[in-house]
Design a protein around this motif. Structure first.
Motif, PDB file in Angstrom:
ATOM      1  N   ASP A 143      39.921 124.866 -30.601  1.00  0.00           N
ATOM      2  CA  ASP A 143      39.687 124.548 -29.186  1.00  0.00           C
ATOM      3  C   ASP A 143      41.004 124.482 -28.421  1.00  0.00           C
ATOM      4  OD1 ASP A 143      40.728 122.304 -30.311  1.00  0.00           O
ATOM      5  OD2 ASP A 143      39.184 120.919 -29.624  1.00  0.00           O
ATOM      6  N   SER A 144      42.054 125.096 -28.969  1.00  0.00           N
ATOM      7  CA  SER A 144      43.387 124.982 -28.364  1.00  0.00           C
ATOM      8  C   SER A 144      43.865 126.335 -27.844  1.00  0.00           C
ATOM      9  CB  SER A 144      44.386 124.483 -29.402  1.00  0.00           C
ATOM     10  OG  SER A 144      43.884 123.323 -29.993  1.00  0.00           O
ATOM     11  N   CYS A 195      37.661 127.317 -37.345  1.00  0.00           N
ATOM     12  CA  CYS A 195      36.680 126.898 -36.328  1.00  0.00           C
ATOM     13  C   CYS A 195      35.449 126.303 -37.011  1.00  0.00           C
ATOM     14  CB  CYS A 195      36.149 128.080 -35.515  1.00  0.00           C
ATOM     15  SG  CYS A 195      37.333 129.298 -35.059  1.00  0.00           S
ATOM     16  N   ARG A 215      35.804 115.988 -26.692  1.00  0.00           N
ATOM     17  CA  ARG A 215      36.804 116.893 -26.110  1.00  0.00           C
ATOM     18  C   ARG A 215      37.005 116.637 -24.618  1.00  0.00           C
ATOM     19  NH1 ARG A 215      34.182 120.758 -29.780  1.00  0.00           N
ATOM     20  NH2 ARG A 215      35.630 121.137 -31.474  1.00  0.00           N
ATOM     21  N   SER A 221      31.463 126.774 -27.713  1.00  0.00           N
ATOM     22  CA  SER A 221      31.760 126.638 -26.284  1.00  0.00           C
ATOM     23  C   SER A 221      33.224 126.891 -25.960  1.00  0.00           C
ATOM     24  CB  SER A 221      31.353 125.251 -25.799  1.00  0.00           C
ATOM     25  OG  SER A 221      31.976 124.276 -26.598  1.00  0.00           O
ATOM     26  N   ASN A 222      34.075 126.985 -26.974  1.00  0.00           N
ATOM     27  CA  ASN A 222      35.519 127.142 -26.710  1.00  0.00           C
ATOM     28  C   ASN A 222      36.104 128.459 -27.193  1.00  0.00           C
ATOM     29  OD1 ASN A 222      36.016 124.372 -25.729  1.00  0.00           O
ATOM     30  ND2 ASN A 222      35.481 123.792 -27.813  1.00  0.00           N
ATOM     31  N   ILE A 223      35.461 129.084 -28.180  1.00  0.00           N
ATOM     32  CA  ILE A 223      36.160 130.116 -28.946  1.00  0.00           C
ATOM     33  C   ILE A 223      36.513 131.365 -28.130  1.00  0.00           C
ATOM     34  CG2 ILE A 223      34.119 131.276 -29.953  1.00  0.00           C
ATOM     35  CD1 ILE A 223      37.406 130.331 -31.748  1.00  0.00           C
ATOM     36  N   THR A 231      29.001 130.034 -33.130  1.00  0.00           N
ATOM     37  CA  THR A 231      30.402 130.451 -33.325  1.00  0.00           C
ATOM     38  C   THR A 231      30.497 131.768 -34.097  1.00  0.00           C
ATOM     39  OG1 THR A 231      31.075 128.148 -33.346  1.00  0.00           O
ATOM     40  CG2 THR A 231      32.648 129.715 -34.244  1.00  0.00           C
ATOM     41  N   GLU A 268      32.540 125.771 -32.660  1.00  0.00           N
ATOM     42  CA  GLU A 268      33.398 125.944 -31.490  1.00  0.00           C
ATOM     43  C   GLU A 268      32.813 126.951 -30.503  1.00  0.00           C
ATOM     44  OE1 GLU A 268      35.767 124.134 -30.739  1.00  0.00           O
ATOM     45  OE2 GLU A 268      36.624 123.307 -32.583  1.00  0.00           O
ATOM     46  N   SER A 279      33.143 116.678 -35.382  1.00  0.00           N
ATOM     47  CA  SER A 279      33.090 117.259 -34.046  1.00  0.00           C
ATOM     48  C   SER A 279      33.656 116.243 -33.069  1.00  0.00           C
ATOM     49  CB  SER A 279      31.648 117.598 -33.673  1.00  0.00           C
ATOM     50  OG  SER A 279      31.233 118.675 -34.460  1.00  0.00           O
ATOM     51  N   VAL A 327      39.711 130.619 -26.405  1.00  0.00           N
ATOM     52  CA  VAL A 327      40.815 130.508 -27.375  1.00  0.00           C
ATOM     53  C   VAL A 327      41.292 131.903 -27.800  1.00  0.00           C
ATOM     54  CG1 VAL A 327      41.398 129.743 -29.721  1.00  0.00           C
ATOM     55  CG2 VAL A 327      40.077 128.262 -28.212  1.00  0.00           C
ATOM     56  N   ASP A 375      44.182 124.905 -33.613  1.00  0.00           N
ATOM     57  CA  ASP A 375      42.787 124.483 -33.717  1.00  0.00           C
ATOM     58  C   ASP A 375      41.888 125.416 -32.914  1.00  0.00           C
ATOM     59  OD1 ASP A 375      43.351 122.453 -35.392  1.00  0.00           O
ATOM     60  OD2 ASP A 375      42.960 120.831 -33.976  1.00  0.00           O
TER      61      ASP A 375
END
Lengths: 418, 167
Positions: free
Chosen positions: A142-143, A60, A415, A65-67, A95, A63, A412, A70, A140
C-alpha cells in the motif's frame, strides 16, 4: 531500602527521555553535517558510475483497493534497469485478478501467486527467489515509492561494499486527522533521528520494512526472512548485522505510506511493533556473544533500557491514579503525573526542541513540514504513554511467544481516513 | 537519469473530515499549548523580562536559584554531554565511510547457493525467473514448489512455463 531506590527510579524515569533526546538530536545534526552537507536534493540524484539492475519486491495481502496505484507509481520509477515482482500472498479479495490484469499492462511487472497465505516473510522469500537481480528493494503493498528512491539506494550501495541493507525514509500520506499529523512528526523526530544517529554509530536497530533495500548475498548470509517473527524487518536487520554486514539509513529514498488514523488501529500496530521488537531482541541475544558484535550490544542495551523505562513510567502513572483516589499511603513508589509540571514541562520542551530539529532536517524532503510542529504538542502529552503501554503489554507477550513459537501472519491494518 | 523532469507532487491524502472533527482537533491542540504555556509561565515571563528593554537585565521578575536548578540537573546534563561527545566521536570516525562515492562491490550471490536454500536446482530457479505470472507453493520451512496452473505464463506470454517441471 525504598528511600534509596525511589530517587533512582524517579531520576531514571524522568532523566532517560531527557538525555536520549539530546543524543538523538546530536546524531541527526551530525549526520546532516557528515553525510548530507553537500548532498543533492532528493529530486535531483546525480549520475551514477553504473546502474546495476534492481528487483523491486511488493508483497501483497488483500490490497485490492491500493495495488493499481502502487504498481503505477513503481512504473514511474526513474531507473534504467529494474523489474517489479508483486507477490500475492493468498489474498481473499480481488488482488490476484488485478495483478494478473496489471501484468499484461506493465512490461516490468511479474507476479508470483502464493497458493496459500503464508505471511509477509515467506512472501518476500518467494519474491527474492523469483528476482533476477542482486539488489532488492522491498516496499509494502500500500506504499508509493518515490521516483528516485531506487537511484538513491543504489548510489549508497555503490559507495559502500560492506552495506548489506538500507532503510529508506517513509513519509506519511494520510493526514486527515490529528493522529495522522501527529505521526508525521513522530517519523521525523523519533524514527528519523534515531536512524541517523544509529547510522553514525554503525549499528541500526531496524530497517523500515515498508521501504528498504538489500543485497541478496547479505540476505542469504542472514538466513533470509524468518516466518517465526512478528516483525520481519527487525529480525532481518539484526541477522544481517550478526552476519557481518552493515546497515544504514538513506533519508533521500522516500516512500509514501499509509498509517492508522484510529486509536484502535494505532494500538494494534504499535503493540505488534513492540512485541515483535522484544521477541527478536530476546531470540537473537544468544547469537550476540562475539567481540565483533559489540555495537549490537549497545543497541541491545538501549532497547532493554527503553522497555524498563516503559515499566517505571507506567508504574508511576498508576501510582498517580491511585493517589488521585487517595490510595497513596498504600503504595511507596514515585507518582508521575500526565500533566506536564516541573520535570514534565522540561521534558515537553525538550521534545518540542527535538521535533523542531527533526522537522528542520526533513524540510528538504517535504515542503511546509515545519507547520506540523503545532500538532507535535500531543506527543509528550499522549503518545509517550501509548508507547509506554505498548511496551508494557508487548514484552510479556513476546516472552510468551518465545516459549510457544508461531508463524507471523498478515494483519489488515487501519489505513487511515480516505 | 533524465533531466528536465517535472517535479512530482507528494501524494498526500487530506480527506474531507466532518467540521466538528476538525474543530475538536484544533481546540484540543490549542488547549494543550495553553496548558503547557501555563506550566511554563514563570520561565516564559523570566525570558520575556530578560530580553525586553533594558535588555539582558531582570527588572520585575525574580531570578530563580540557578544553583539549585543546576544541582538537580547536573547529572543528567553531564550524561547528555557525555553521549553527545560519544556520538560526535563516531560521526568523526565514520565520516570517510559515509562520504565515500565508490567502493569495491561484493560478488553477487550465486544462483546455486540461492536455489539450495529453497530446495530448487539451478535449472528450476532459472525457469522460475523466466515466468511472468506464476503460482507457487511455499511451505513453512521455506521449500518452494511451482504449480503449473492456468495462471502461469512466461515472459513471452505463452500459456505455460518452458523449462523443467517443478514440484
Amino acid at each position: 531500602m525504598w528511600d534509596f531506590l525511589a530517587p533512582i527510579v524517579t531520576g531514571f524515569t524522568l532523566g532517560y527521555p531527557f538525555v536520549m533526546a539530546w543524543y538523538w538530536m546530536s546524531g541527526g545534526i551530525l549526520h546532516r553535517l557528515v553525510r548530507g552537507w553537500n548532498e543533492p536534493l532528493p529530486g535531483e540524484p546525480p549520475l551514477l558510475p553504473s546502474y546495476p539492475a534492481v528487483s523491486i519486491l511488493v508483497p501483497c495481502h488483500n490490497e485490492g483497493s491500493n495495488i493499481r496505484e502502487v504498481i503505477a507509481a513503481l512504473d514511474a520509477v526513474d531507473y534504467p534497469d529494474f523489474e517489479v515482482i508483486a507477490i500475492n500472498d493468498g489474498s481473499r479479495d480481488e488482488t490476484g485478478t488485478i495483478l494478473d490484469d496489471l501484468a499484461s499492462q506493465y512490461a516490468r511487472l511479474r507476479v508470483v501467486h502464493l497458493a496459500t497465505n503464508r505471511g509477509k516473510a515467506l512472501a518476500l522469500n518467494a519474491g527474492a527467489a523469483a528476482a533476477r537481480h542482486e539488489i532488492l528493494v522491498a516496499i509494502d503493498g500500500d506504499s508509493l515509492l518515490e521516483r528516485d528512491a531506487v537511484t538513491w539506494f543504489v548510489r549508497r550501495f555503490l559507495s559502500d561494499g560492506t552495506l548489506g541493507a538500507l532503510t529508506g525514509n517513509p513519509r506519511i500520506r494520510n493526514r486527515s486527522s490529528l493522529l495522522g499529523r501527529l505521526q508525521i512528526g513522530e517519523y521525523s523526530a523519533i524514527v528519523g533521528l534515531i536512524k541517523r544517529a544509529q547510522t553514525l554509530f554503525g549499528c541500526v536497530f531496524t530497517v523500515s520494512g515498508v521501504v528498504c533495500a538489500f543485497r541478496k548475498r547479505a540476505l542469504h548470509d542472514g538466513g533470509w526472512w524468518s516466518p517465526v517473527t512478528l516483525t520481519d524487518d527487525v529480525d532481518m536487520t539484526w541477522r544481517i548485522q550478526i552476519a557481518g554486514w552493515t546497515v544504514a539509513y538513506e533519508p533521500k529514498a522516500l516512500c509514501w505510506i499509509l498509517m492508522p488514523e484510529t486509536l484502535r488501529g494505532l494500538w494494534r500496530q504499535r503493540l505488534r511493533w513492540s512485541e515483535g521488537g522484544t521477541q527478536t531482541v530476546l531470540r537473537l541475544t544468544p547469537r550476540l556473544f562475539h567481540r565483533r558484535l559489540w555495537r549490537m550490544w549497545v543497541v541491545w542495551f538501549n532497547y532493554m533500557v527503553s522497555v524498563l523505562w516503559a515499566y517505571t513510567m507506567f508504574a508511576g502513572f498508576v501510582v498517580w491514579c491511585l493517589r488521585w483516589k487517595s490510595l497513596a499511603p498504600l503504595v511507596h513508589y514515585p507518582a508521575f503525573s500526565p500533566v506536564p509540571q516541573g520535570w514534565g514541562a522540561l521534558l515537553t520542551v525538550t521534545y518540542l526542541i527535538q521535533a523542531s530539529v527533526s522537522l528542520v532536517l526533513d524540510r528538504r524532503f517535504e515542503q511546509g513540514i515545519l507547520r506540523l510542529i503545532v500538532w507535535q504538542v500531543w506527543y509528550p502529552l499522549f503518545f509517550w504513554m501509548v508507547q509506554a503501554l505498548t511496551s508494557v503489554v508487548g514484552a510479556p507477550r513476546a516472552i510468551l511467544r518465545l516459549t510457544r513459537p508461531s508463524t507471523g501472519t498478515w494483519v489488515s491494518p487501519d489505513r487511515g481516513v480516505r | 537519469m533524465k533531466t528536465g523532469r517535472p517535479p512530482v507532487e507528494p501524494p498526500i491524502i487530506r480527506a474531507r473530515v466532518p467540521a466538528w472533527m476538525r474543530g475538536r482537533d484544533v481546540l484540543l491542540t490549542l488547549g494543550a499549548w495553553l496548558l503547557i504555556g501555563y506550566f511554563l509561565r514563570e520561565g516564559l515571563y523570566l525570558a520575556y523580562d530578560y530580553l525586553r528593554a533594558p535588555i539582558f537585565e531582570l527588572t520585575t521578575a525574580r531570578a530563580p536559584d540557578w544553583g539549585e536548578i543546576w544541582g538537580r540537573l547536573r547529572g543528567f546534563v553531564l550524561l547528555a554531554v557525555g553521549l553527545v561527545a560519544w556520538i560526535t566521536f563516531w560521526a568523526f570516525d565514520s565520516r570517510a565511510r559515509l562520504q565515500a562515492t565508490h567502493s569495491p562491490q561484493p560478488a553477487p550471490l550465486p544462483d546455486a547457493s540461492h536455489g539450495v536454500h529453497f530446495g530448487l536446482t539451478d535449472a528450476e530457479l532459472a525457469a522460475w525467473r523466466l515466468a511472468k505470472v506464476q503460482t507457487v507453493d511455499i511451505d513453512p520451512a521455506g521449500q518452494v514448489t511451482m504449480r503449473m496452473d492456468g495462471r502461469s505464463r512466461d515472459v513471452g506470454g505463452r500459456a505455460e512455463i518452458s523449462g523443467p517441471s517443478l514440484g
